[in-house]
Motif scaffolding. Structure first.
Motif, mmCIF file in Angstrom:
data_model
loop_
_atom_site.group_PDB
_atom_site.id
_atom_site.type_symbol
_atom_site.label_atom_id
_atom_site.label_comp_id
_atom_site.label_asym_id
_atom_site.label_seq_id
_atom_site.Cartn_x
_atom_site.Cartn_y
_atom_site.Cartn_z
ATOM 1 N N PRO A 1 -4.822 -16.786 19.295
ATOM 2 C CA PRO A 1 -3.445 -16.680 19.868
ATOM 3 C C PRO A 1 -2.526 -17.281 18.791
ATOM 4 C CG PRO A 1 -4.626 -17.401 21.578
ATOM 5 C CD PRO A 1 -5.682 -17.494 20.243
ATOM 6 N N ASP A 2 -1.366 -16.807 18.361
ATOM 7 C CA ASP A 2 -0.341 -17.136 17.746
ATOM 8 C C ASP A 2 0.676 -17.911 18.707
ATOM 9 O OD1 ASP A 2 1.189 -17.951 15.637
ATOM 10 O OD2 ASP A 2 2.401 -16.030 15.410
ATOM 11 N N THR A 3 0.417 -19.133 19.278
ATOM 12 C CA THR A 3 1.294 -19.751 19.841
ATOM 13 C C THR A 3 1.678 -21.028 19.174
ATOM 14 O OG1 THR A 3 -0.376 -20.850 21.131
ATOM 15 C CG2 THR A 3 0.359 -18.516 21.915
ATOM 16 N N HIS A 4 2.818 -21.511 19.547
ATOM 17 C CA HIS A 4 3.176 -22.927 19.192
ATOM 18 C C HIS A 4 2.112 -23.907 19.861
ATOM 19 C CE1 HIS A 4 5.693 -26.314 18.447
ATOM 20 N NE2 HIS A 4 5.225 -26.785 19.418
ATOM 21 N N THR A 5 1.487 -24.038 20.871
ATOM 22 C CA THR A 5 0.710 -24.713 21.457
ATOM 23 C C THR A 5 -0.776 -24.945 20.376
ATOM 24 O OG1 THR A 5 1.388 -24.564 23.715
ATOM 25 C CG2 THR A 5 -0.694 -25.471 23.397
ATOM 26 N N LEU A 6 -1.197 -23.622 20.270
ATOM 27 C CA LEU A 6 -2.135 -23.536 19.459
ATOM 28 C C LEU A 6 -2.076 -23.904 18.008
ATOM 29 C CD1 LEU A 6 -5.269 -22.878 19.661
ATOM 30 C CD2 LEU A 6 -4.688 -20.671 18.841
ATOM 31 N N ARG A 7 -0.975 -23.819 17.675
ATOM 32 C CA ARG A 7 -0.664 -24.305 16.159
ATOM 33 C C ARG A 7 -0.673 -25.869 16.018
ATOM 34 N NH1 ARG A 7 2.930 -19.675 15.839
ATOM 35 N NH2 ARG A 7 4.559 -21.082 16.433
ATOM 36 N N GLU A 8 -0.286 -26.352 16.897
ATOM 37 C CA GLU A 8 0.131 -27.818 17.302
ATOM 38 C C GLU A 8 -1.462 -28.365 17.418
ATOM 39 O OE1 GLU A 8 2.689 -30.896 19.804
ATOM 40 O OE2 GLU A 8 3.276 -28.781 20.001
ATOM 41 N N LEU A 9 -2.168 -27.470 18.327
ATOM 42 C CA LEU A 9 -3.654 -28.289 18.630
ATOM 43 C C LEU A 9 -4.518 -28.112 17.181
ATOM 44 C CD1 LEU A 9 -6.159 -29.133 20.198
ATOM 45 C CD2 LEU A 9 -6.375 -26.635 20.627
ATOM 46 N N MET A 10 -4.233 -26.704 16.341
ATOM 47 C CA MET A 10 -4.950 -27.041 15.087
ATOM 48 C C MET A 10 -4.610 -28.012 14.107
ATOM 49 S SD MET A 10 -6.912 -24.517 15.876
ATOM 50 C CE MET A 10 -7.647 -23.360 14.565
ATOM 51 N N GLN A 11 -3.473 -28.279 14.178
ATOM 52 C CA GLN A 11 -2.820 -29.390 13.267
ATOM 53 C C GLN A 11 -3.384 -30.574 13.686
ATOM 54 O OE1 GLN A 11 -0.864 -29.009 10.489
ATOM 55 N NE2 GLN A 11 -1.151 -31.076 10.085
ATOM 56 N N LEU A 12 -3.299 -30.894 14.963
ATOM 57 C CA LEU A 12 -3.753 -32.077 15.421
ATOM 58 C C LEU A 12 -5.461 -32.200 15.160
ATOM 59 C CD1 LEU A 12 -3.279 -34.641 17.239
ATOM 60 C CD2 LEU A 12 -4.294 -33.410 18.861
ATOM 61 N N VAL B 1 -23.135 -30.277 25.639
ATOM 62 C CA VAL B 1 -22.363 -28.981 26.112
ATOM 63 C C VAL B 1 -21.414 -28.697 24.901
ATOM 64 C CG1 VAL B 1 -20.905 -27.794 27.650
ATOM 65 C CG2 VAL B 1 -22.533 -29.441 28.555
ATOM 66 N N PRO B 2 -21.595 -27.557 24.529
ATOM 67 C CA PRO B 2 -20.449 -27.289 23.593
ATOM 68 C C PRO B 2 -18.937 -27.576 24.190
ATOM 69 C CG PRO B 2 -21.945 -25.601 23.411
ATOM 70 C CD PRO B 2 -22.430 -26.442 24.723
ATOM 71 N N LEU B 3 -18.102 -28.129 23.222
ATOM 72 C CA LEU B 3 -16.735 -28.326 23.382
ATOM 73 C C LEU B 3 -15.980 -27.701 22.502
ATOM 74 C CD1 LEU B 3 -14.882 -31.746 24.657
ATOM 75 C CD2 LEU B 3 -13.764 -29.811 23.464
ATOM 76 N N THR B 4 -15.610 -26.351 23.054
ATOM 77 C CA THR B 4 -14.865 -25.443 21.992
ATOM 78 C C THR B 4 -13.424 -25.634 21.864
ATOM 79 O OG1 THR B 4 -14.492 -23.923 23.728
ATOM 80 C CG2 THR B 4 -16.594 -23.852 22.616
ATOM 81 N N ILE B 5 -12.946 -25.081 20.743
ATOM 82 C CA ILE B 5 -11.463 -25.119 20.622
ATOM 83 C C ILE B 5 -10.411 -24.449 22.042
ATOM 84 C CG2 ILE B 5 -9.347 -24.410 19.349
ATOM 85 C CD1 ILE B 5 -11.253 -25.259 16.761
ATOM 86 N N GLY B 6 -11.223 -23.420 22.204
ATOM 87 C CA GLY B 6 -10.670 -22.720 23.155
ATOM 88 C C GLY B 6 -10.890 -23.493 24.827
ATOM 89 N N MET B 7 -11.555 -24.327 24.962
ATOM 90 C CA MET B 7 -11.525 -25.215 25.930
ATOM 91 C C MET B 7 -10.550 -26.077 25.880
ATOM 92 S SD MET B 7 -15.854 -25.917 26.343
ATOM 93 C CE MET B 7 -15.829 -27.218 27.515
ATOM 94 N N LEU B 8 -10.274 -26.762 24.718
ATOM 95 C CA LEU B 8 -9.107 -27.620 24.615
ATOM 96 C C LEU B 8 -7.738 -26.815 24.809
ATOM 97 C CD1 LEU B 8 -10.279 -29.644 21.417
ATOM 98 C CD2 LEU B 8 -10.148 -30.412 23.723
ATOM 99 N N TYR B 9 -7.805 -25.724 24.128
ATOM 100 C CA TYR B 9 -6.429 -25.045 24.359
ATOM 101 C C TYR B 9 -6.085 -24.623 25.913
ATOM 102 C CZ TYR B 9 -2.986 -21.303 23.455
ATOM 103 O OH TYR B 9 -2.111 -20.120 23.307
#
Length: 117
Positions: free
Chosen positions: A9-20, A94-102
């Protein structure tokens, strides 16, 4: 430049998460990063790195971690043999995915059953 999956998803929140994630644990350039990428398995984040990452997410996004159990996902930090032994009995992580964080950031809290469901 890191490779991002087309379905992210192209969202501000996900961009911020990926940057972090990029700043905190480093995202590999040769792997395509998706919501299914696990930070503990695929990216090898563990111990004090994992602890620091979750604390940073808590601060940056106001994430409520009351239901979060680090042992489900990460090996403990440090070399305390007693600590390691007690942690080993907890079985596979347990896998902790980027999707779970998001999803957790969007809802404002860590709800293990919902996130792993």
């Amino acid at each position: 430049m890191m490779k991002l999956a087309a379905d992210l998803p192209d969202t501000h929140t996900l961009r911020e998460l990926m940057q972090l994630l990029h700043e905190e644990i480093g995202l590999p350039e040769h792997k395509t990063i998706s919501l299914r990428t696990s930070i503990n398995g695929d990216l090898g984040c563990n111990g004090s790195d994992a602890q620091h990452l979750m604390e940073t997410l808590e601060e940056r996004f106001g994430l409520e971690l009351a239901d979060y159990d680090a042992y489900r996902y990460f090996q403990p930090a440090g070399n305390d043999p007693h600590f390691k032994r007690s942690a080993k009995g907890r079985g596979d992580k347990v896998p902790l995915t980027i999707g779970m964080l998001y999803a957790a950031i969007q809802s404002g809290q860590w709800d293990t059953r919902t996130l792993e469901g």
